[in-house]
Design a protein around this motif. Structure first.
Motif, PDB file in Angstrom:
ATOM      1  N   PHE A 127      56.650 -85.388  19.025  1.00  0.00           N
ATOM      2  CA  PHE A 127      56.710 -84.454  18.069  1.00  0.00           C
ATOM      3  C   PHE A 127      56.645 -83.056  18.571  1.00  0.00           C
ATOM      4  O   PHE A 127      56.986 -82.048  17.964  1.00  0.00           O
ATOM      5  N   PHE A 128      55.611 -82.858  19.475  1.00  0.00           N
ATOM      6  CA  PHE A 128      55.430 -81.540  20.043  1.00  0.00           C
ATOM      7  C   PHE A 128      56.752 -80.934  20.582  1.00  0.00           C
ATOM      8  O   PHE A 128      57.078 -79.690  20.591  1.00  0.00           O
ATOM      9  N   PHE A 131      58.847 -79.778  18.109  1.00  0.00           N
ATOM     10  CA  PHE A 131      58.040 -78.646  17.225  1.00  0.00           C
ATOM     11  C   PHE A 131      58.572 -77.414  18.292  1.00  0.00           C
ATOM     12  O   PHE A 131      58.887 -76.460  17.719  1.00  0.00           O
TER      13      PHE A 131
ATOM     14  N   PRO B   9      59.886 -77.694  11.246  1.00  0.00           N
ATOM     15  CA  PRO B   9      58.768 -77.581  12.276  1.00  0.00           C
ATOM     16  C   PRO B   9      57.378 -78.110  11.636  1.00  0.00           C
ATOM     17  O   PRO B   9      56.523 -78.553  12.487  1.00  0.00           O
ATOM     18  N   TRP B  12      57.422 -81.557  12.131  1.00  0.00           N
ATOM     19  CA  TRP B  12      56.956 -81.947  13.609  1.00  0.00           C
ATOM     20  C   TRP B  12      55.479 -81.790  13.629  1.00  0.00           C
ATOM     21  O   TRP B  12      54.742 -82.657  14.342  1.00  0.00           O
ATOM     22  N   ALA B  13      54.973 -80.723  13.322  1.00  0.00           N
ATOM     23  CA  ALA B  13      53.657 -80.398  13.465  1.00  0.00           C
ATOM     24  C   ALA B  13      52.789 -81.405  12.859  1.00  0.00           C
ATOM     25  O   ALA B  13      51.691 -81.954  13.551  1.00  0.00           O
ATOM     26  N   CYS B  17      50.435 -83.952  15.300  1.00  0.00           N
ATOM     27  CA  CYS B  17      48.859 -83.934  14.790  1.00  0.00           C
ATOM     28  C   CYS B  17      48.254 -85.354  14.012  1.00  0.00           C
ATOM     29  O   CYS B  17      47.160 -85.817  14.492  1.00  0.00           O
ATOM     30  N   TRP B  42      50.744 -74.315  10.049  1.00  0.00           N
ATOM     31  CA  TRP B  42      52.214 -73.811  10.618  1.00  0.00           C
ATOM     32  C   TRP B  42      53.134 -73.075   9.657  1.00  0.00           C
ATOM     33  O   TRP B  42      53.822 -72.044   9.922  1.00  0.00           O
ATOM     34  N   LEU B  89      44.383 -77.211  13.944  1.00  0.00           N
ATOM     35  CA  LEU B  89      44.564 -75.701  14.732  1.00  0.00           C
ATOM     36  C   LEU B  89      45.501 -76.156  15.945  1.00  0.00           C
ATOM     37  O   LEU B  89      46.040 -75.308  16.593  1.00  0.00           O
ATOM     38  N   LEU B  90      45.430 -77.408  16.488  1.00  0.00           N
ATOM     39  CA  LEU B  90      46.302 -77.610  17.559  1.00  0.00           C
ATOM     40  C   LEU B  90      47.686 -77.117  17.795  1.00  0.00           C
ATOM     41  O   LEU B  90      48.036 -76.533  18.674  1.00  0.00           O
ATOM     42  N   PRO B  91      48.579 -77.310  16.699  1.00  0.00           N
ATOM     43  CA  PRO B  91      49.872 -76.339  16.743  1.00  0.00           C
ATOM     44  C   PRO B  91      49.877 -74.959  16.991  1.00  0.00           C
ATOM     45  O   PRO B  91      50.660 -74.317  17.799  1.00  0.00           O
ATOM     46  N   VAL B  93      47.523 -73.507  18.900  1.00  0.00           N
ATOM     47  CA  VAL B  93      46.834 -73.585  20.082  1.00  0.00           C
ATOM     48  C   VAL B  93      47.940 -73.221  21.223  1.00  0.00           C
ATOM     49  O   VAL B  93      49.033 -73.840  21.198  1.00  0.00           O
TER      50      VAL B  93
END
Lengths: 251, 150
Positions: A127-128, A131, B9, B12-13, B17, B42, B89-91, B93
């Motif tokens: 998914f990333f 993204f 997006p 997907w985020a 996650c 996001w 917070l990962l997306p 980073v």
């Protein structure tokens, strides 16, 4: 009251907290509160790989315990259980033996099977990559990369060693090489999306947020430790990705 | 920019996650809460980038939004905030930043390399300060508002 046992109780809880990836101030505060609830005045000091707890008995004897914390991952379930038990014991201090037994049972919390963990890695990378602008086929490629990198993280730790830097270099190189290979085979088209998506499971996001939280909380030493770790891992990712990239360019 | 450019997006985020929440051993609803935080963060970032200027400032605002969301969730569920914050917070980073920095370095594009490097650092710093600021402020405020401790 048995001060040795109490000290061990505090130490065990602190050790579990550290191993779950808690911030330093949380570890120090929890041990402090727990031992205070049993009527002691403990001194607690923690840095990312060491925990020191010291108490003084009413007779004036100081007792200190020190524990070295091995490198560890993040286990939020364990962290939540520790936190809950700590709060429970602070409100209602059980007899030491009983409390000790409860602390000993902490790691027996729910845990995902390796299959689910692998699925987690695959989901994250797939998914990333979507993204970051990849198509469905790129997502599929990233899923494959994620499964491979995930199994390398989960099962091949003996081969890649315990050194974080080296381990990250190997995993990043693996991700990049596999992504390049899949694109060359024609399965994926967007190399960048696949590679970046896969690298997201290696990126030290957790250390980054912890580092800043610790610096703001006043634990400068731990904050710097984690900042150095972030820089090191980021460099390792860059290095590992660069190797297959260079090779594919010159082959 | 149409609506789908915002929704996809974030979706997907969210899914990514949720996957990462599994890796961190977050059990039960917690994993969905983390995913929602990531999607929300996001969305805030995208809106900021489109209607305000500067992606570093947008990252700061998004990190603040995530910070508020995680602290509130942590207090509702009486859990430590650590997990929610880290996963959500990962997306944001800058994984892409690290990748491009390295690529320019390998390609010998010194100017691009340096500017991307500095930009990545700025982005990461904005993130951590944004998330940290809300945590500190809420930590100071919430006990006074009698909303209970974490």
């Amino acid at each position: 009251m048995d001060y040795d046992k109490l000290l061990n109780l505090g130490m065990e809880l602190g050790r579990r907290l550290m191993a779950s990836g808690a911030e330093i101030y949380r570890v120090e505060e929890s041990v402090q509160r727990l031992l205070s609830a049993y009527g002691l005045e403990p001194q607690v000091f923690a840095i990312p790989n060491c925990l020191l707890v010291s108490v003084t008995t009413p007779q004036g004897n100081p007792i200190t315990s020190m524990c070295r914390i091995p490198s560890h991952g993040t286990d939020i379930e364990l962290l939540e259980r520790c936190n809950q038990l700590c709060r429970q014991l602070c409100q209602n201090p059980l007899p030491v033996e009983e409390a000790r037994r409860l602390v000993g049972e902490l790691p027996q919390g729910r845990r995902f099977s390796p299959k689910i963990l692998l699925l987690g890695y695959g989901m994250t990378t797939a998914f990333f990559s979507l993204f970051f602008g990849g198509g469905m086929q790129d997502g599929l490629c990233a899923l494959i990369c994620g499964l491979v990198v995930g199994s390398s993280i989960l099962f091949a730790q003996r081969l890649t060693g315990s050194n974080v830097f080296f381990r990250t270099v190997v995993n990043a190189a693996l991700a990049s090489a596999l992504a390049t290979l899949l694109v060359k085979m024609g399965l994926g088209s967007n190399l960048e999306a696949i590679t970046i998506g896969t690298l997201m499971v290696l990126v030290p996001g957790m250390a980054l947020t912890n580092a800043m939280r610790e610096i703001m909380a006043g634990d400068i030493f731990s904050g710097l430790h984690h900042t150095a770790e972030v820089l090191l891992v980021a460099t390792a990712i860059a290095l590992g990705t660069a190797v297959p990239m260079l090779l594919s360019r010159h082959l | 920019m149409n609506l789908l450019d915002y929704v996809l997006p974030c979706l997907w985020a969210f899914l990514a996650c949720v996957g990462f929440g599994l890796v961190f051993n977050i059990q039960g609803v917690g994993v969905l809460i983390c995913g929602l935080g990531a999607g929300l963060g996001w969305l805030v970032y995208l809106v900021c980038v489109n209607f305000l200027t500067g992606d570093i400032f947008s990252a700061f605002v998004a990190a603040m939004a995530i910070g508020v969301y995680s602290e509130i969730m942590a207090r509702i569920r009486r859990c430590p905030v650590t997990g929610y914050l880290q996963v959500a917070l990962l997306p944001l980073v800058p994984g892409a930043g690290i990748y491009y920095t390295m690529r320019y370095c390998v390609e010998g594009e010194t100017q691009l390399f340096l500017s991307t490097l500095l930009h990545t650092f700025g982005f990461a710093a904005a993130l951590s300060i944004g998330a940290m600021l809300t945590s500190s402020v809420l930590r100071a405020l919430l006990p006074k508002l009698r909303l209970g401790r974490e």
